[in-house]
Scaffold this active site. Structure first.
Site, PDB file in Angstrom:
ATOM      1  N   CYS A  12       0.869  -1.182   0.000  1.00 28.93           N
ATOM      2  CA  CYS A  12       0.000   0.000   0.000  1.00 28.93           C
ATOM      3  C   CYS A  12       0.907   1.233   0.000  1.00 28.93           C
ATOM      4  CB  CYS A  12      -0.849  -0.003   1.270  1.00 28.93           C
ATOM      5  SG  CYS A  12       0.185   0.031   2.744  1.00 28.93           S
ATOM      6  N   HIS A  74       3.591   1.931  11.680  1.00 20.57           N
ATOM      7  CA  HIS A  74       2.418   1.720  12.541  1.00 20.57           C
ATOM      8  C   HIS A  74       2.156   2.882  13.485  1.00 20.57           C
ATOM      9  CE1 HIS A  74       4.308  -2.245  11.631  1.00 20.57           C
ATOM     10  NE2 HIS A  74       3.112  -2.426  11.162  1.00 20.57           N
ATOM     11  N   HIS A 124      -1.234  -4.663  19.335  1.00 20.11           N
ATOM     12  CA  HIS A 124      -0.718  -4.302  18.003  1.00 20.11           C
ATOM     13  C   HIS A 124      -0.021  -2.945  18.121  1.00 20.11           C
ATOM     14  CE1 HIS A 124      -0.628  -3.051  13.798  1.00 20.11           C
ATOM     15  NE2 HIS A 124      -0.731  -4.330  13.499  1.00 20.11           N
ATOM     16  N   GLU A 126       0.138  -0.410  16.261  1.00 19.59           N
ATOM     17  CA  GLU A 126      -0.687   0.761  15.911  1.00 19.59           C
ATOM     18  C   GLU A 126      -1.595   1.154  17.086  1.00 19.59           C
ATOM     19  OE1 GLU A 126      -2.947   0.543  12.198  1.00 19.59           O
ATOM     20  OE2 GLU A 126      -4.382   1.974  13.045  1.00 19.59           O
ATOM     21  N   THR A 165      -6.570   0.902  11.650  1.00 17.91           N
ATOM     22  CA  THR A 165      -6.746   1.036  10.191  1.00 17.91           C
ATOM     23  C   THR A 165      -6.822  -0.300   9.458  1.00 17.91           C
ATOM     24  OG1 THR A 165      -4.355   1.137   9.940  1.00 17.91           O
ATOM     25  CG2 THR A 165      -5.522   3.244  10.070  1.00 17.91           C
TER      26      THR A 165
HETATM   27  S1  SF4 Z   1      -2.833   2.435   7.321  1.00 12.39           S
HETATM   28 FE1  SF4 Z   1      -1.393   0.700   7.133  1.00 12.39          FE
HETATM   29  S2  SF4 Z   1      -2.289  -0.630   5.565  1.00 12.39           S
HETATM   30 FE2  SF4 Z   1      -3.332   1.348   5.407  1.00 12.39          FE
HETATM   31  S3  SF4 Z   1      -2.216   2.558   3.862  1.00 12.39           S
HETATM   32 FE3  SF4 Z   1      -1.301   3.041   5.838  1.00 12.39          FE
HETATM   33  S4  SF4 Z   1       0.377   1.586   6.111  1.00 12.39           S
HETATM   34 FE4  SF4 Z   1      -0.943   0.779   4.495  1.00 12.39          FE
END
Ligand code: SF4
Length: 308
Positions: A12, A74, A124, A126, A165
């Site tokens: 991504c 993250h 996690h 994040e 996310t």
């Molecule tokens: S939030 Fe995580 S999965 Fe989504 S675009 Fe950003 S890095 Fe990629």
């Protein structure tokens, strides 16, 4: 065997940006550049950056005073850049801009005096990073529908929710439904926190699943969005396995499906998709087919300090 390759899949924009940040930091500062935590959850990516001179550490106190440090995609608790600043370390923040957006939303909601219910997975990075944006006790983690039905909140009339996310779109919708039923006044985020890459990759798996007999998902066991892709396939009735590389294929489990679905999580590079297709090609006569899709076209700007 027909190999039906999901699209979009793999990297991504946030992962691409985070990797470029480490590469540019190595060019700008020379090796070693320290990286706090895996820059993205993929061993292949981490090993490649290590071979270029990146050193991965768990905590900031492992970084020498005279070397730069990069924070992972993250996101990190506020205390981490603050500690780097106190020590006078040069640091570059590779937090995905979509994660930073959730951080800003959390701060704004707290300033408005709301208590936040945060939908995510305990432990996690994040989630740890987002909790680290707000005072302790001002946000409560909700992982399941059961949690949503049982959670104890200090101010039921003054609540908001946010999400990690990289969650399952369907599970999150069920949790949100349960929260809204219990707390009708809960403030709903202005826009979806589950990112475009997570939603698009899950939708791509759903769209090919009806044609597949089995599915392989390339991704790390600690990659939330990759795990979700395997779950989505299973829920669509397609037996699925998460693998890191071709060497992890369980050939007995795989058998010889008529149509094998193949996808990759947002932190898995395309080179690993090719590796798996090649391994399949060495065992079977395969025909590759790439599912049709709209291009994502998402690109995030790099930090000014690295491109100026
Ligand atoms: S939030 Fe995580 S999965 Fe989504 S675009 Fe950003 S890095 Fe990629």
């Amino acid at each position: 065997m027909r190999v039906l390759i999901a699209a979009p899949r793999g990297f991504c924009a946030g992962v691409d940006r985070a990797i470029q940040i480490v590469e540019l930091a190595l060019e700008r500062f020379g090796a070693p550049v320290f990286v706090r935590h895996e820059i993205v959850h993929n061993r292949f990516v981490v090993e490649r950056l290590k071979s270029m001179g990146a050193v991965f550490v768990d905590e900031l106190d492992e970084v020498p005073d005279d070397r730069p440090v990069v924070f992972s995609a993250h996101g990190v608790p506020k205390s981490v850049p603050a500690a780097a600043q106190d020590r006078g370390l040069a640091y570059v923040d590779a937090t995905c801009p979509l994660v930073s957006k959730v951080h800003r939303q959390a701060q704004r909601l707290i300033e408005e005096g709301r208590h936040i219910l945060f939908i995510g997975h305990a432990g996690h990075p994040e989630v740890i990073g987002t909790f680290g944006q707000v005072p302790a006790g001002s946000m409560t983690l909700v992982e399941t529908v059961d949690d949503a039905q049982a959670v104890d909140v200090p101010t039921p009339a003054n609540l908001a929710f946010l999400t990690q996310t990289t969650l399952s779109v369907d599970d999150t919708a069920a949790i949100v439904r349960a929260l809204r039923l219990r707390f009708p006044a809960i403030l709903v985020p202005r826009s979806e926190d589950i990112c475009y890459a997570t939603s698009n990759r899950q939708a791509a798996v759903k769209s090919i699943a009806p044609r597949c007999d089995k599915m392989l998902v390339i991704g790390a066991p600690n990659s939330s969005n990759s795990l979700r892709l395997a779950e989505v396939a299973e829920r669509e009735g397609v037996p699925a396995k998460l693998i890191q590389r071709a060497i992890d294929i369980d050939w007995d489990w795989l058998g010889q499906p008529r149509i094998l679905g193949l996808t990759a999580g947002a932190s898995a590079p395309e080179v690993l998709v090719r590796e798996v297709v090649d391994a399949l090609g060495q065992r079977f006569e395969i025909v590759e087919e790439i599912a049709e899709h709209e291009p994502e076209g998402m690109v995030f700007k790099l930090p000014r300090e690295l491109v100026a």
